[in-house]
Design a protein around this motif. Structure first.
Motif, PDB file in Angstrom:
ATOM      1  N   TYR A   1       3.954  13.574 -10.423  1.00  0.00           N
ATOM      2  CA  TYR A   1       3.396  12.247 -10.729  1.00  0.00           C
ATOM      3  C   TYR A   1       2.253  11.857  -9.789  1.00  0.00           C
ATOM      4  O   TYR A   1       1.810  10.706  -9.820  1.00  0.00           O
ATOM      5  N   ARG A   2       1.758  12.772  -8.958  1.00  0.00           N
ATOM      6  CA  ARG A   2       0.795  12.386  -7.916  1.00  0.00           C
ATOM      7  C   ARG A   2      -0.511  11.886  -8.494  1.00  0.00           C
ATOM      8  O   ARG A   2      -1.175  11.038  -7.891  1.00  0.00           O
ATOM      9  N   GLU A   3      -0.895  12.366  -9.667  1.00  0.00           N
ATOM     10  CA  GLU A   3      -2.153  11.887 -10.253  1.00  0.00           C
ATOM     11  C   GLU A   3      -2.038  10.437 -10.718  1.00  0.00           C
ATOM     12  O   GLU A   3      -3.055   9.743 -10.814  1.00  0.00           O
ATOM     13  N   GLN A   4      -0.838   9.976 -10.988  1.00  0.00           N
ATOM     14  CA  GLN A   4      -0.649   8.596 -11.420  1.00  0.00           C
ATOM     15  C   GLN A   4      -0.398   7.652 -10.259  1.00  0.00           C
ATOM     16  O   GLN A   4      -0.514   6.440 -10.422  1.00  0.00           O
ATOM     17  N   LEU A   5      -0.067   8.186  -9.081  1.00  0.00           N
ATOM     18  CA  LEU A   5       0.369   7.348  -7.973  1.00  0.00           C
ATOM     19  C   LEU A   5      -0.806   6.866  -7.136  1.00  0.00           C
ATOM     20  O   LEU A   5      -1.791   7.587  -6.923  1.00  0.00           O
ATOM     21  N   GLU A   6      -0.660   5.656  -6.634  1.00  0.00           N
ATOM     22  CA  GLU A   6      -1.598   5.060  -5.682  1.00  0.00           C
ATOM     23  C   GLU A   6      -0.762   4.435  -4.570  1.00  0.00           C
ATOM     24  O   GLU A   6      -0.011   3.489  -4.801  1.00  0.00           O
ATOM     25  N   THR A   7      -0.849   4.984  -3.364  1.00  0.00           N
ATOM     26  CA  THR A   7      -0.054   4.522  -2.233  1.00  0.00           C
ATOM     27  C   THR A   7      -0.865   3.549  -1.402  1.00  0.00           C
ATOM     28  O   THR A   7      -1.937   3.899  -0.885  1.00  0.00           O
ATOM     29  N   ILE A   8      -0.343   2.322  -1.258  1.00  0.00           N
ATOM     30  CA  ILE A   8      -1.017   1.253  -0.528  1.00  0.00           C
ATOM     31  C   ILE A   8      -0.217   0.966   0.737  1.00  0.00           C
ATOM     32  O   ILE A   8       0.966   0.618   0.665  1.00  0.00           O
ATOM     33  N   ILE A   9      -0.855   1.106   1.898  1.00  0.00           N
ATOM     34  CA  ILE A   9      -0.254   0.746   3.181  1.00  0.00           C
ATOM     35  C   ILE A   9      -0.939  -0.530   3.646  1.00  0.00           C
ATOM     36  O   ILE A   9      -2.155  -0.551   3.863  1.00  0.00           O
ATOM     37  N   ILE A  10      -0.177  -1.612   3.780  1.00  0.00           N
ATOM     38  CA  ILE A  10      -0.739  -2.885   4.206  1.00  0.00           C
ATOM     39  C   ILE A  10      -0.089  -3.282   5.526  1.00  0.00           C
ATOM     40  O   ILE A  10       1.126  -3.189   5.690  1.00  0.00           O
ATOM     41  N   THR A  11      -0.907  -3.699   6.485  1.00  0.00           N
ATOM     42  CA  THR A  11      -0.421  -3.998   7.826  1.00  0.00           C
ATOM     43  C   THR A  11      -1.301  -5.059   8.467  1.00  0.00           C
ATOM     44  O   THR A  11      -2.446  -5.283   8.044  1.00  0.00           O
ATOM     45  N   ASN A  12      -0.752  -5.710   9.478  1.00  0.00           N
ATOM     46  CA  ASN A  12      -1.525  -6.656  10.277  1.00  0.00           C
ATOM     47  C   ASN A  12      -1.782  -6.123  11.686  1.00  0.00           C
ATOM     48  O   ASN A  12      -2.144  -6.888  12.578  1.00  0.00           O
ATOM     49  N   LYS A  13      -1.582  -4.825  11.889  1.00  0.00           N
ATOM     50  CA  LYS A  13      -1.826  -4.203  13.183  1.00  0.00           C
ATOM     51  C   LYS A  13      -3.299  -3.795  13.305  1.00  0.00           C
ATOM     52  O   LYS A  13      -4.084  -3.883  12.358  1.00  0.00           O
ATOM     53  N   GLU A  14      -3.665  -3.317  14.493  1.00  0.00           N
ATOM     54  CA  GLU A  14      -5.037  -2.906  14.749  1.00  0.00           C
ATOM     55  C   GLU A  14      -5.399  -1.667  13.926  1.00  0.00           C
ATOM     56  O   GLU A  14      -4.556  -0.806  13.679  1.00  0.00           O
ATOM     57  N   PRO A  15      -6.672  -1.568  13.472  1.00  0.00           N
ATOM     58  CA  PRO A  15      -7.071  -0.395  12.671  1.00  0.00           C
ATOM     59  C   PRO A  15      -6.866   0.922  13.395  1.00  0.00           C
ATOM     60  O   PRO A  15      -6.521   1.930  12.774  1.00  0.00           O
TER      61      PRO A  15
END
Length: 758
Positions: free
Chosen positions: A337-351
Motif C-alpha cells: 500500500y506504499r503508493e497510496q500512503l502519505e505519512t505526516i509527522i507533525i511536531t512543535n519541536k525544533e526543526p
C-alpha cells in the motif's frame, strides 16, 4: 512508632497549586498520625481478642456456606440423574471436560438474588407459535427436553416444524415464528414475551441466555448487547433461540440456517428488540464458543479502496525511540500500500531535532511544524488541513504494528457507507489487552473494557476478541474517511489531551454512523510513554476539567452504552455482574407505572426554597400520582406543609439510609432526588432514570442525573422543564428530559457548580 512516609513533593509539576498541595499533604499526614495513634492505644490492644474471634467467625461462616453449596450440588446431581439417567450425567461431565463442582458460583449467587420476573395471569393471552427446528437441534440428545419446554409455553398453541421441511403456506395465522438452532430450553413465558415484543412491527426478538446444568444450577450467562450485525457474524448470540415476524419470514421463501443469518445481519436496530433477561437455557453439551453458520451465498468483498490516498497523521515530541519503532513497523507491514500512503509527522519541536530523528528513516515522511503549545486535537486538525488524503489514520507515536492485517481490515470496514470511526485491538508489551473498544458509562465516565486480560482470551463467549460495533474507539489508532471527519467537525480543540476521541465518536453516532473495532491484527501500544501518565496533581485536575467539559458538551456520555448489557457492572473491566433490584428487573418486562417519586430533604422555615417546593406540590397533585418521601426521623413543620399540599396522598418520613432502597424499588417512571441528598446516589446503578431537583431564585430547576456519579463536584446545567410532562411520561428521560437537555447542553456553556454539592 514507624517512620512517617514521605509525601511525593512534585512542586515543579504543580506550580499553580502549592496551597492545594499543602492541604493534601496535611490531610495525608494527619490520617497517618491518627491511624498510628489508634493502633498504639490501650483500647485497640484490649479489643484484639474480640477482633480475632470475629475473624475466625467469618472464616467458619464461609466454610459452612461452602458446605451448604456442596449439598445443593449433590441434590442437583441426584435430581439430574433421576430425571435423565446415569448415561446423560456421564455424557454431560465428559463433554464439559471438568469436575461437576466447578460451577460459576458468582453467577449462581447472582441468579439466586435476581429471580426472573414472570407475567401475571391476566397478562397471558392465547397465542399461536410456529417453531422452526434446525437439523443440528434435531440431532441433539437434549432435543426431548427442548420439546418439553416448548409444550409448556403459557397460553400458546405450538406447532413444531423442522427447518428442512417446507414452511406452512399460511404464516400469517401465527403470532410469532421461533427459530431454534440448538436444543435450548425456553422459559414458560418466552412465547408471550416474544409476541408482545413483535407486536409493534419489529422483525427480530432475542433475549439473554445461560447454560443449564440442573434445576437449580446454571452457568455461562450470555448478557448480550444491543443488535450488532458485525458481532453476529463472529459470535452466534442467537443460538439459544429467537423470534421472527411471520410477515418477514414469508418474504424469504424457504430459508436455511446460513441464509437466515445473512438476512438478519441486514436488519437495522429499529427493527430488532432485545430483552436483557435470561429467557432460554442452552444444554451443557453446547460449546462455550458459539460459532455462526457460514453463508455460501455471501458476496465477495470488493477491492479495498484502490487508488484512494491514505494519510497517516502522527503527532510526536520525539521522546525516546518510539517514533523510529513505529515508522519501522509501518515500513514492514504496508508493503502493498506504499503508493497510496502519505505519512505526516507533525511536531512543535525544533526543526533540527526533527530532522535528526528522521534522517535514517526508510518510510517516506513529510514534516509539519506546529508553532504553538501542544494540543492533540489542534495538532491533528492542522495536519488534516494540510493533507488531501481521502482516508485519515490518526496514530500515536508509541504504537508498534506486528503484522500486516491492520491496514486491510480497517480499510475494509471504511468501505461501508454507515461506518464512522474504526479502531483496533491494542495490546500492552506483555501481550495483554489495552484497548478493545471504549465503554460509555464506566465509573461514571468512559473507560476501556477487558484491560489486562490475555490477548487470546475467550472470556464471555469471545466477544472481546471479536470484530464488532462499539460506541467509541481510542485515538491511538483511529481511521476515518475525510468527508465524515469534516462533517463531524474534526476534533474538539477544547479537549487538548483526553476525551477528544470519545467526543468525535459520539458526534459520529449522533449523525447516524457506526464505530467498529478490528481484532485480527496485533498492535502493541506503549501507553502514555510519550507524554507520561496522569500521576501529578496538575494532570489529574486538568483531566477532570476536560471530563466535566466533555460530559457537559456531549450529552451522549450520560447515556447507557447500547453495546454493553445492563446486567453487567460498569465499574468492572472484567464483565462483572451488576446488582439490580426486583423493580429494575420488572422494568425489563413491563413499562414503569405513571407518576413520580420525589425525595426531599428537610427544610427550615427561613429556607427560601421551602415555599417554592410546597407550591410545586400543591400545583401538580391533580395531574398525576405523586409519591413524596422526606428524609428524616421526626415530623417537622415542613413535612406537615407537604402533607397539607398533597392531601389526601400520604407523605412518608424515612431515614436517609433507607432512601437508596426506595429509589431502587420504585415502580414509577420518574424519580426526583433533592440535590441536598446527593449522598444517596453513592452505589446506585448508573442507568437509573434519576432527575435532580433544586430551587434557584425561587424557580424550580431540574438536572439530568442519568448515569452519573456525584462523589465529587459536578457541573450542572439548569433546565426549565415543565414538571407536568415528566409526571405523565412513563419514560421521562427518553420522552422529555433528554430532548430538552440535549438542546441546552449542545451549546457551549461555562461550567457551573451547585452550592450544595461538596
Amino acid at each position: 512508632m514507624k517512620e512517617k512516609p514521605s509525601f511525593p513533593p512534585d512542586l515543579d509539576e504543580y506550580p499553580s497549586g502549592a496551597l492545594a498541595y499543602r492541604d493534601l499533604e496535611h490531610s495525608f499526614l494527619t490520617f497517618y498520625q491518627r491511624n498510628a495513634r489508634l493502633k498504639n492505644s490501650l483500647s485497640w490492644r484490649m479489643t484484639l481478642p474480640i477482633r480475632q474471634v470475629t475473624h475466625h467467625n467469618r472464616r467458619w461462616r464461609a466454610r459452612f456456606a461452602r458446605l451448604r453449596l456442596a449439598a445443593q450440588h449433590l441434590q442437583a446431581l441426584f435430581q439430574h440423574t433421576k430425571q435423565h439417567g446415569l448415561a446423560a450425567l456421564w455424557r454431560t461431565f465428559r463433554e464439559k471436560g471438568r469436575a461437576p463442582t466447578h460451577i460459576d458460583l458468582a453467577y449462581h449467587h447472582w441468579r439466586k438474588a435476581h429471580p426472573l420476573p414472570r407475567l401475571n395471569d391476566d397478562e397471558v393471552t392465547p397465542r399461536r407459535l410456529l417453531v422452526l427446528i434446525s437439523p443440528e437441534a434435531l440431532r441433539s440428545p437434549d432435543y426431548p427436553v427442548c420439546l418439553a419446554s416448548l409444550q409448556e409455553q403459557r397460553g400458546c398453541t405450538v406447532v413444531v416444524n423442522p427447518l428442512s421441511d417446507p414452511l406452512p403456506t399460511q404464516l400469517d395465522v401465527y403470532d410469532a415464528i421461533i427459530w431454534m438452532r440448538t436444543a435450548a430450553m425456553l422459559v414458560p413465558d418466552y412465547g408471550q414475551i416474544a409476541c408482545r415484543a413483535l407486536s409493534d412491527g419489529s422483525i427480530l426478538f432475542y433475549a439473554d441466555h445461560d447454560t443449564h446444568l440442573s434445576t437449580i444450577l446454571h452457568e455461562r450467562p450470555f448478557f448480550k448487547p444491543a443488535f450488532s450485525p458485525e458481532l453476529l457474524g463472529q459470535v452466534d448470540y442467537l443460538a439459544a433461540g429467537c423470534a421472527l415476524s411471520p410477515d418477514w419470514l414469508a418474504e424469504q421463501g424457504r430459508p436455511d440456517d446460513s441464509y437466515l443469518y445473512e438476512m438478519l445481519r441486514h436488519l437495522s436496530s429499529s427493527q430488532v428488540r432485545h430483552l436483557p433477561l435470561c429467557l432460554s437455557h442452552l444444554p451443557a453439551s453446547v460449546s462455550a464458543r458459539l460459532v455462526p453458520p457460514i453463508s455460501p451465498a455471501a458476496a465477495p468483498s470488493p477491492p479495498i479502496m484502490e487508488g484512494l490516498k491514505v494519510s497517516l497523521v502522527i503527532p510526536t515530541a520525539f521522546h525516546g525511540t518510539y517514533l523510529q519503532t513505529l515508522l519501522e513497523s509501518l515500513y514492514r507491514t504496508t508493503e502493498g500500500y506504499r503508493e497510496q500512503l502519505e505519512t505526516i509527522i507533525i511536531t512543535n519541536k525544533e526543526p533540527e531535532q526533527a530532522e535528526a530523528a528522521l534522517k535514517d528513516c526508510l518510510m517516506p515522511c513529510r514534516l509539519i511544524y506546529y508553532d504553538r503549545d501542544f494540543n492533540y486535537s489542534a495538532v491533528n486538525n492542522e495536519a488534516v488541513r494540510q493533507t488531501e488524503g481521502a482516508i485519515l489514520f490518526f496514530l500515536n507515536d508509541d504504537i508498534e504494528f506486528k503484522d500486516a492485517y491492520w491496514l486491510p481490515d480497517m480499510l475494509a470496514l471504511l468501505q461501508r457507507p454507515q461506518t464512522g470511526a474504526v479502531g483496533s485491538l491494542l495490546l500492552y508489551p506483555d501481550n495483554t489487552i489495552q484497548h478493545a473498544g471504549c465503554l460509555i458509562g464506566m465509573n461514571g465516565g468512559v473507560g476501556h473494557i477487558g484491560v489486562g486480560l490475555p490477548a487470546d482470551t475467550d472470556i464471555y463467549h469471545g466477544i472481546l476478541t471479536a470484530q464488532r460495533e462499539v460506541s467509541a474507539v481510542t485515538g491511538a489508532c483511529l481511521a476515518i474517511r475525510r468527508d465524515i471527519f469534516l462533517k463531524a467537525g474534526m476534533f474538539d480543540e477544547h479537549l487538548p489531551l483526553s476525551f477528544n476521541d470519545v467526543a468525535l465518536c459520539l458526534r459520529l453516532r449522533d449523525l447516524g454512523y457506526t464505530q467498529y473495532v478490528t481484532t485480527r491484527s496485533r498492535i502493541i501500544h506503549h501507553e502514555s510513554r510519550s507524554r507520561g501518565y496522569d500521576v501529578t496533581a496538575r494532570k489529574h485536575q486538568a483531566n477532570r476539567e476536560h471530563f466535566l467539559y466533555a460530559r457537559t458538551r456531549y450529552p451522549g456520555i450520560r447515556e447507557a452504552d447500547p453495546y454493553y448489557s445492563p446486567n453487567l457492572d460498569l465499574s468492572s473491566v472484567y464483565l462483572g455482574y451488576a446488582s439490580r433490584s426486583s423493580a429494575q428487573q420488572a422494568r425489563f418486562l413491563r413499562p414503569p407505572s405513571p407518576g413520580c417519586l420525589i425525595l426531599l430533604a428537610q427544610r427550615m422555615d427561613y429556607d427560601p426554597s421551602t415555599q417554592s417546593l410546597v407550591d410545586m406540590l400543591a400545583q401538580h397533585k391533580t395531574e398525576g400520582l405523586i409519591r413524596l418521601i422526606i428524609a428524616g426521623t421526626n415530623e417537622t413543620r415542613f413535612s406537615r406543609q407537604c402533607c397539607a399540599a398533597l392531601a389526601p396522598a400520604p407523605v412518608r418520613i424515612e431515614p436517609v439510609q433507607n432512601l437508596r432502597n426506595a429509589l431502587l424499588n420504585a415502580p414509577e417512571g420518574a424519580l426526583f432526588l433533592d440535590l441536598r441528598l446527593l449522598e444517596v446516589m453513592d452505589g446506585l446503578p448508573p442507568d437509573l432514570p434519576l432527575i435532580g431537583i433544586w430551587v434557584h431564585d425561587g424557580r424550580l430547576c431540574f438536572t439530568d442525573l442519568f448515569g452519573r456519579r456525584t462523589l465529587q463536584q459536578q457541573s450542572l446545567e439548569q433546565s426549565p422543564i415543565d414538571l407536568s410532562s415528566l409526571i405523565l411520561a412513563r419514560d421521562p428521560l427518553k420522552d422529555n428530559m433528554t430532548k430538552e437537555l440535549d438542546k441546552s447542553l449542545a451549546r457551549p456553556c461555562a461550567l457551573k457548580a451547585h452550592p450544595h454539592i461538596p
